[in-house]
Design a protein around this motif. Structure first.
Motif, PDB file in Angstrom:
ATOM      1  N   ARG A 165       0.825  -1.209   0.000  1.00  0.00           N
ATOM      2  CA  ARG A 165       0.000   0.000   0.000  1.00  0.00           C
ATOM      3  C   ARG A 165       0.857   1.256   0.000  1.00  0.00           C
ATOM      4  NH1 ARG A 165      -1.996  -0.385   4.859  1.00  0.00           N
ATOM      5  NH2 ARG A 165      -0.565   1.188   5.680  1.00  0.00           N
ATOM      6  N   SER A 166       1.882   1.278   0.838  1.00  0.00           N
ATOM      7  CA  SER A 166       2.732   2.465   0.927  1.00  0.00           C
ATOM      8  C   SER A 166       3.556   2.655  -0.346  1.00  0.00           C
ATOM      9  CB  SER A 166       3.661   2.347   2.140  1.00  0.00           C
ATOM     10  OG  SER A 166       2.922   2.321   3.343  1.00  0.00           O
TER      11      SER A 166
ATOM     12  N   THR B 111       1.059   3.971  -3.195  1.00  0.00           N
ATOM     13  CA  THR B 111       0.382   5.266  -3.014  1.00  0.00           C
ATOM     14  C   THR B 111       1.349   6.426  -2.789  1.00  0.00           C
ATOM     15  OG1 THR B 111       0.142   4.841  -0.632  1.00  0.00           O
ATOM     16  CG2 THR B 111      -1.685   4.200  -2.069  1.00  0.00           C
ATOM     17  N   CYS B 112       2.580   6.134  -2.410  1.00  0.00           N
ATOM     18  CA  CYS B 112       3.510   7.217  -2.063  1.00  0.00           C
ATOM     19  C   CYS B 112       4.628   7.398  -3.079  1.00  0.00           C
ATOM     20  CB  CYS B 112       4.115   6.955  -0.685  1.00  0.00           C
ATOM     21  SG  CYS B 112       2.901   6.873   0.649  1.00  0.00           S
TER      22      CYS B 112
ATOM     23  N   TRP C 223      -2.980   0.368  -9.994  1.00  0.00           N
ATOM     24  CA  TRP C 223      -1.952   1.416  -9.934  1.00  0.00           C
ATOM     25  C   TRP C 223      -1.353   1.660 -11.317  1.00  0.00           C
ATOM     26  CZ3 TRP C 223       3.376   0.903 -10.861  1.00  0.00           C
ATOM     27  CH2 TRP C 223       4.155   1.992 -10.492  1.00  0.00           C
TER      28      TRP C 223
ATOM     29  N   ARG D 292      -3.669   3.641 -13.346  1.00  0.00           N
ATOM     30  CA  ARG D 292      -4.132   4.817 -12.600  1.00  0.00           C
ATOM     31  C   ARG D 292      -5.631   4.720 -12.322  1.00  0.00           C
ATOM     32  NH1 ARG D 292      -0.057   6.555 -15.944  1.00  0.00           N
ATOM     33  NH2 ARG D 292       1.572   7.848 -14.984  1.00  0.00           N
TER      34      ARG D 292
ATOM     35  N   PHE E 224      -6.219   5.005  -7.026  1.00  0.00           N
ATOM     36  CA  PHE E 224      -4.916   5.658  -7.043  1.00  0.00           C
ATOM     37  C   PHE E 224      -4.951   6.995  -7.792  1.00  0.00           C
ATOM     38  CE2 PHE E 224      -3.775   1.146  -6.587  1.00  0.00           C
ATOM     39  CZ  PHE E 224      -3.040   1.223  -5.421  1.00  0.00           C
TER      40      PHE E 224
ATOM     41  N   ARG F 195      -5.218  10.886  -8.450  1.00  0.00           N
ATOM     42  CA  ARG F 195      -4.870  12.056  -7.645  1.00  0.00           C
ATOM     43  C   ARG F 195      -5.572  13.276  -8.204  1.00  0.00           C
ATOM     44  NH1 ARG F 195       0.261   9.488  -7.691  1.00  0.00           N
ATOM     45  NH2 ARG F 195       1.111  10.838  -9.306  1.00  0.00           N
TER      46      ARG F 195
ATOM     47  N   ILE G 145      -5.357  12.482  -2.397  1.00  0.00           N
ATOM     48  CA  ILE G 145      -5.625  11.089  -2.805  1.00  0.00           C
ATOM     49  C   ILE G 145      -7.093  10.801  -2.623  1.00  0.00           C
ATOM     50  CG2 ILE G 145      -5.063   8.677  -2.381  1.00  0.00           C
ATOM     51  CD1 ILE G 145      -2.809  10.266  -3.582  1.00  0.00           C
TER      52      ILE G 145
END
Length: 350
Positions: free
Chosen positions: A112-113, A116-117, A332, A335, A339, A341, A350
């Motif tokens: 997840r991290s 998303t980051c 992801w 997109r 996910f 933005r 987010i």
């Protein structure tokens, strides 16, 4: 009219959920999932011994009968031994399940991290190489879980066999297909033949990605530290599973338990002769079936990472985790909504 009820498994956890209802009541099941075949030899030997004792008592003048107080005293010892045996074995089974859950939870959190980051607010989207680095690192996380399963079963390399067989590999440095398909070609060399477990080797690559993400500005220092802590928790859980796999109950305890069971089962016919006669064979058989069955169950639970029907269903856990990760990576990659933005000024929401 008899109605057949069919369970419909939910899609999440589909492999771990029961796919079909039981066709036979458990009380009538004697093969699948049971331990009857494991204790059959012991039961047959005790039945033959009981028959011999009854025959000698009926056809000779020998007094083979013993007071029931003797078996009552022995039953206390046998009960204490089996209680400890079962509790310690089930604790190993449950601990193995908990540590596997910890590993899966760490993979979920890190995935997840990572997904998303992997960007910096107000800057250009990550390039193709950076996106490939993110996706590859997520697949390495998944490969760690598969490598953990293989290592706990002593299966490594393309020629690795099931536990109990050849524990090595005919091709040093090779990686099994279920792990290799998740790794880039540059990482498809293992060092297990030199004593380094593949799960530990792969955590180096994950740690390297966390460092690169910090250098790129994707993860600030406290977040990078937290991600490393998650990775450390995964390694700790794997190490605990190694301990369970490599530390059986002391052999002296196992020997003594089996000898006490054999002694108790051998003495039982002498205590029942006077009251039961030929029925002694059946009663002694039922008692031995109960006691040897409990001990056989404990033996299976003591080693929870194998292929027995009562072992942890590691393949099902891994396949469910793989479905989750594949779905996340696909969303992801395109997109997807989870996910997407939405920019407001210089901030990315987010």
């Amino acid at each position: 009219m008899v109605r057949h009820h069919h369970r419909t498994p939910t899609f999440p956890l589909a492999h771990r959920a029961r796919q079909k209802p039981r066709r036979m009541p458990l009380v009538l099941r004697f093969i699948k999932g049971s331990i009857h075949l494991d204790i059959a030899v012991a039961l047959i030997l005790h039945a033959l011994w009981s028959a011999l004792v009854v025959y000698l008592d009926r056809t000779t003048t020998m007094n083979l009968r013993l007071p029931g107080s003797i078996t009552s005293s022995l039953s206390i010892v046998v009960g204490l031994l089996l209680v400890f045996r079962n509790q310690s074995s089930y604790y190993r089974f449950w601990s193995g399940q908990e540590h596997l859950t910890t590993i899966c939870a760490s993979v979920r959190n890190l995935t997840r991290s990572f997904l998303t980051c992997s960007y910096v607010n107000g800057k250009a989207e990550p390039g193709q190489a950076e996106r490939a680095d993110v996706e590859g690192s997520v697949h390495v996380l998944l490969a760690i879980v598969y490598a953990t399963k293989n290592t706990l079963r002593f299966e490594w390399g393309v020629a690795g066999n099931r536990a109990g067989g050849d524990l090595g590999s005919d091709i040093p440095g090779s990686i099994r297909d279920d792990v290799a398909c998740l790794l880039p070609s540059r990482m498809r060399q293992a060092f297990e033949h030199q004593g380094l477990g593949l799960p530990i080797q792969l955590t180096i690559a994950v740690e390297g990605f966390i460092k690169r993400g910090h250098d790129r500005g994707w993860f600030h220092s406290p977040q990078a530290s937290q991600l490393t802590a998650q990775l450390n928790g995964l390694v700790a859980a794997y190490s605990a599973m190694e301990t369970i796999r490599l530390t059986p109950l002391p052999v002296a305890y196992q020997i003594h338990t089996k000898q006490v069971l054999a002694l108790f089962g051998g003495v039982l016919p002498f205590a029942f002769l006077e009251v039961l006669g030929w029925w002694t064979i059946l009663v002694v058989g039922l008692i031995n079936f109960t006691l040897y069955g409990i001990e056989a169950i404990a033996e299976q639970l003591e080693e929870p990472f194998g292929y027995d029907r009562n072992d942890i269903k590691m393949e099902n856990v891994l396949e469910d985790l793989r479905l989750e990760v594949d779905t996340l990576v696909h969303q992801w990659r395109i997109r997807g909504p989870m996910f997407a933005r939405v920019y407001s000024g210089d901030a990315a929401l987010i």
